[in-house]
Design a protein around this motif. Structure first.
Motif, PDB file in Angstrom:
ATOM      1  N   ALA A 137       0.787  -1.135  -0.117  1.00  0.00           N
ATOM      2  CA  ALA A 137       0.321  -0.160  -0.256  1.00  0.00           C
ATOM      3  C   ALA A 137       0.928   1.257  -0.022  1.00  0.00           C
ATOM      4  CB  ALA A 137      -0.735  -0.012   1.278  1.00  0.00           C
ATOM      5  N   TYR A 138       0.454   2.285  -0.547  1.00  0.00           N
ATOM      6  CA  TYR A 138       1.493   3.203  -0.729  1.00  0.00           C
ATOM      7  C   TYR A 138      -0.132   4.546  -0.617  1.00  0.00           C
ATOM      8  CZ  TYR A 138       4.619   1.384  -3.372  1.00  0.00           C
ATOM      9  OH  TYR A 138       5.758   0.364  -4.259  1.00  0.00           O
ATOM     10  N   PHE A 139       0.717   5.538  -0.146  1.00  0.00           N
ATOM     11  CA  PHE A 139       0.247   7.244   0.714  1.00  0.00           C
ATOM     12  C   PHE A 139       0.257   8.020   0.564  1.00  0.00           C
ATOM     13  CE2 PHE A 139       2.034   5.801   4.978  1.00  0.00           C
ATOM     14  CZ  PHE A 139       2.128   7.090   5.164  1.00  0.00           C
ATOM     15  N   LYS A 140      -0.572   8.977   0.828  1.00  0.00           N
ATOM     16  CA  LYS A 140      -0.176  10.832   0.627  1.00  0.00           C
ATOM     17  C   LYS A 140      -1.106  11.385   0.613  1.00  0.00           C
ATOM     18  CE  LYS A 140       1.982  14.047  -2.581  1.00  0.00           C
ATOM     19  NZ  LYS A 140       2.159  14.843  -4.042  1.00  0.00           N
ATOM     20  N   ARG A 141      -0.538  12.425   2.571  1.00  0.00           N
ATOM     21  CA  ARG A 141      -1.714  12.776   2.913  1.00  0.00           C
ATOM     22  C   ARG A 141      -1.412  13.726   2.192  1.00  0.00           C
ATOM     23  NH1 ARG A 141      -3.272  12.252   8.291  1.00  0.00           N
ATOM     24  NH2 ARG A 141      -1.434  10.835   8.207  1.00  0.00           N
ATOM     25  N   LEU A 142      -2.838  14.516   1.601  1.00  0.00           N
ATOM     26  CA  LEU A 142      -2.210  16.171   1.267  1.00  0.00           C
ATOM     27  C   LEU A 142      -2.698  16.748   2.296  1.00  0.00           C
ATOM     28  CD1 LEU A 142      -4.488  14.348  -2.392  1.00  0.00           C
ATOM     29  CD2 LEU A 142      -1.506  15.026  -2.082  1.00  0.00           C
ATOM     30  N   ARG A 143      -2.198  18.092   1.759  1.00  0.00           N
ATOM     31  CA  ARG A 143      -2.288  18.805   3.227  1.00  0.00           C
ATOM     32  C   ARG A 143      -3.007  20.134   1.849  1.00  0.00           C
ATOM     33  NH1 ARG A 143      -1.196  17.058   7.477  1.00  0.00           N
ATOM     34  NH2 ARG A 143       0.390  15.372   7.996  1.00  0.00           N
TER      35      ARG A 143
END
Length: 141
Positions: free
Chosen positions: A135-141
């Protein structure tokens, strides 16, 4: 114990359960969820959210996306004070029964590699292990 469909009134209780559970987060941190997100889940017709209650207390929740022909079981969370008491199985039975009522024949799910409890539950309920994913993730702000 009883299983019922979750309501908006349940959102704060569901949020507390989610934010206690480290295996729900891709980042590995607790408190990844907020009340608006839980309410968004509750408002989507494609999603079914079931809660398990014992003496009026929510002791578990299951969230599933109902797609055409199959279900993606997103989460099963059991309050740590109720683990080992059949709550997870009860929730899984509720999801499977809802699927049967809608003519769905296939359920898929992924779980955290370290979540041994969920893996044992899947095996106990005769789910077959599939391929391994990263799993890959990126928290967008």
């Amino acid at each position: 114990m009883k299983i019922r469909k979750a309501t908006m009134k349940d959102a704060p209780k569901i949020l507390r359960l989610f934010n206690k559970e480290k295996y729900l987060s891709l980042s590995g941190e607790k408190n990844d969820y907020d009340l608006d997100l839980i309410k968004e889940y509750l408002s989507k017709k494609i999603m079914k959210i079931l809660v398990c209650e014992e003496d009026g207390k929510i002791c578990g929740v299951a969230i599933a996306h109902f797609w055409e022909g199959y279900i993606n079981l997103d989460m099963v969370v059991v309050d740590e004070n109720f683990r080992g008491k059949g709550v997870g199985k009860f929730l899984m039975d509720g999801v499977e029964n809802a699927a049967r009522k809608e003519g769905v024949k296939w359920i898929e799910s992924i779980t955290n590699k370290k979540n041994n409890g969920m893996q044992k539950l899947f095996e106990k309920l005769n789910y077959k292990k599939g391929g391994e994913f990263i799993a890959y993730f990126k928290r967008l702000r």
